[in-house]
Design an enzyme around this catalytic site. Structure first.
Site, PDB file in Angstrom:
ATOM      1  N   HIS A  36       0.485   5.321   5.951  1.00 17.77           N
ATOM      2  CA  HIS A  36       0.414   5.990   4.646  1.00 17.77           C
ATOM      3  C   HIS A  36       0.531   7.493   4.858  1.00 17.77           C
ATOM      4  CE1 HIS A  36      -2.013   2.221   4.480  1.00 17.77           C
ATOM      5  NE2 HIS A  36      -1.074   2.009   3.576  1.00 17.77           N
TER       6      HIS A  36
ATOM      7  N   ASP B  66      -4.346   5.963  11.029  1.00 19.91           N
ATOM      8  CA  ASP B  66      -3.406   5.555   9.979  1.00 19.91           C
ATOM      9  C   ASP B  66      -2.125   6.360  10.165  1.00 19.91           C
ATOM     10  OD1 ASP B  66      -1.899   5.012   7.761  1.00 19.91           O
ATOM     11  OD2 ASP B  66      -3.508   5.351   6.303  1.00 19.91           O
TER      12      ASP B  66
ATOM     13  N   SER C  66       0.816  -1.217   0.000  1.00 21.00           N
ATOM     14  CA  SER C  66       0.000   0.000   0.000  1.00 21.00           C
ATOM     15  C   SER C  66       0.849   1.265   0.000  1.00 21.00           C
ATOM     16  CB  SER C  66      -0.949  -0.008   1.192  1.00 21.00           C
ATOM     17  OG  SER C  66      -0.220  -0.164   2.392  1.00 21.00           O
TER      18      SER C  66
END
Ligand SMILES: *[C@@H]1O[C@H](CO)[C@@H](O)[C@H](O)[C@H]1NC(C)=O
Ligand SMILES: *[C@@H]1O[C@H](CO)[C@@H](O)[C@H](O)[C@H]1NC(C)=O
Ligand SMILES: *[C@@H]1O[C@H](CO)[C@@H](O)[C@H](O)[C@H]1NC(C)=O
Ligand SMILES: *[C@@H]1O[C@H](CO)[C@@H](O)[C@H](O)[C@H]1NC(C)=O
Ligand SMILES: *[C@@H]1O[C@H](CO)[C@@H](O)[C@H](O)[C@H]1NC(C)=O
Ligand SMILES: *[C@@H]1O[C@H](CO)[C@@H](O)[C@H](O)[C@H]1NC(C)=O
Length: 437
Positions: free
Chosen positions: A415, A412, A157
């Protein structure tokens, strides 16, 4: 200027702005230079004003222009080599406000601005490599350098985060077509865009181990990953002959663990349940094998002296949960980067980064001096490690604090927001791709 986060820096920007934000915010540089009061102000700044005139109103703009254009104007013509992997983030107001992620179909969980992230200071930094400039991303320069070529991102990712950043950087300035996108929950995992002005294609392939894998990476309900270290991922391998540039990024899923196979037989595991009695193989060796199998697949297909292929191996981009559980809402709430030397977190990424450098060196050695496969390293580990502030954090969902600060909520901290620090990965990628061999 609240919400004024969308400021294309690209001198090639030519799409008419759909919303009128005034002349400064969403029009091409040339257009806003033509705007009366600003061009006067800018001329005034550059040619006529003594250093200390009171210009409070313009000082952020002044600094912005100073920072931005001293670098835009020094874009090397290719050929100059520079070590982008070490440096510092320096204050550059507005520098990171490169596009509106809502307009380029970024994952909602990375569209921090849409999700209501209130602080935007994380967009006010520029990566300053030690001893050399890193030019701002120039979409026209990227597409010209890649004219007629196919650029594929393969990996986890973080590879996707970077691929989406590139799409946002390019679509903000140039027309595009979506060539395909998988349906349903995989729609972010396999896609391809075309940029018809320059006949460029950009694809993304979800292969978090690079090589063929079944289990959890395809279906989150399955506990284990079954990873075939001798077989490249089938969908990207089927297209490999069409790639001119392949950007590979993987490590997180290997650190997490899997059951590994060679010739369809289990050869060991990392982090597997002990009662299965698999031989522990750690993560370093499988990571090397995954890169090796992938690079050799890219070498074996049709690359030729007429059509050389470039493999770019991106290094590990660490997360910043800082030892907190992922459902701790305070896991990554910083709003400023770390300065180089402020924290000692190099131990998190050093080994994994070095594996990628070693594998790149080994791949070059296997190719020999006349190899048609060029192998480069995109070393983002250090610059990413300094950006705990650039993650979506709670703003991976819309308005997370609508009901106050929750006791438990997933963050998160891996990312990066789009726009955000991951755009810098593509600024470096552009310089790598422009460099002559
Ligand atoms: C402009 O850039 C120069 C050189 O990088 C720097 O010394 C100076 O302080 C900058 N001025 C402003 C207003 O940021
Ligand atoms: C870049 O700098 C790092 C840190 O000083 C060093 O380890 C690395 O070898 C350098 N890379 C190149 C290609 O010079
Ligand atoms: C981004 O684009 C969307 C869709 O066009 C728009 O609704 C939104 O206001 C824009 N956001 C900013 C910060 O300009
Ligand atoms: C798989 O087995 C073959 C021999 O059958 C060996 O040459 C190769 O190195 C092995 N690969 C891995 C990743 O263990
Ligand atoms: C693992 O080893 C133990 C002890 O030798 C044995 O009792 C057990 O059946 C083994 N498990 C598997 C899945 O082979
Ligand atoms: C590489 O190419 C050069 C020039 O064609 C040739 O002289 C040399 O033998 C080649 N080296 C190898 C290892 O094939």
């Amino acid at each position: 200027m609240a919400g004024a986060v969308y400021q294309p820096l690209d001198p090639h920007y030519h799409k008419p702005s759909s919303k009128s934000h005034g002349c400064f915010l969403s029009k091409p540089i040339t257009a806003w230079l033509a705007c009366g009061f600003l061009s006067l102000a800018i001329l005034h700044l550059f040619c006529c004003s003594p250093a200390d005139t009171p210009q409070a109103m313009f000082s952020p703009l002044r600094q912005y222009i100073n920072n931005t254009y001293s670098f835009v104007s020094s874009v090397p013509g290719g050929g100059r080599s520079c070590n982008y992997s070490v440096g510092n983030w320096v204050k550059a107001p507005g520098y990171g406000r490169r596009y509106n992620a809502t307009k380029c179909n970024a994952k909602e969980s990375h569209d921090c601005i849409r999700n209501g992230r209130p602080d935007t200071g994380y967009l006010d930094w520029r990566w300053q490599p030690r001893g050399c400039p890193l030019p701002a991303f120039d979409a026209g320069a990227f597409l010209s350098a890649m004219h007629g070529k196919h650029v594929a991102f393969i990996g986890d990712s973080m590879a996707r985060n970077q691929a989406q950043s590139l799409i946002c950087l390019l679509t903000a300035s140039f027309p595009y077509r979506l060539l395909y996108r998988d349906e349903g929950p995989r729609s972010f995992n396999f896609w391809r865009y075309a940029f018809p002005t320059h006949d460029v294609k950009v694809s993304y392939y979800w292969y978090p181990f690079l090589v063929k894998a079944t289990g959890k990476s395809l279906d989150d309900a399955i506990r284990d990953n079954h990873v075939h270290l001798d077989q490249p991922g089938d969908r990207w391998a089927a297209d490999a002959d069409t790639f001119d540039v392949a950007v590979l990024a993987a490590a997180h899923w290997l650190l997490n663990g899997a059951i590994y196979y060679n010739n369809s037989e289990v050869i060991g595991a990392h982090n597997a349940p002990p009662e299965l009695n698999y031989t522990g193989v750690g993560y370093a060796w499988p990571l090397k094998m995954a890169y090796r199998t992938s690079v050799e697949r890219l070498r074996s297909s049709s690359s030729s002296p007429e059509r050389p292929r470039t493999v770019v191996m991106a290094t590990f981009s660490m997360s910043h949960f800082d030892g907190k559980p992922t459902d701790d809402p305070t896991a990554c709430l910083r709003t400023e980067p770390y300065m180089d030397g402020e924290v000692d977190n190099e131990w998190v990424f050093r080994e994994v980064r070095d594996i990628v450098h070693d594998e790149a060196a080994a791949a070059r050695a296997r190719g020999g001096e006349n190899s048609t496969l060029r192998v480069e390293v995109l070393d983002v580990s250090k610059l990413a490690s300094l950006r705990p502030d650039g993650h979506p954090s709670l703003y991976m969902r819309p308005n997370p604090l609508a009901n106050g600060m929750p006791e438990r909520m997933y963050s998160d901290c891996l990312h990066f927001c789009l726009p955000g620090p991951v755009d810098t990965f593509n600024e470096i990628l552009l310089q790598i791709l422009r460099k002559k061999r």
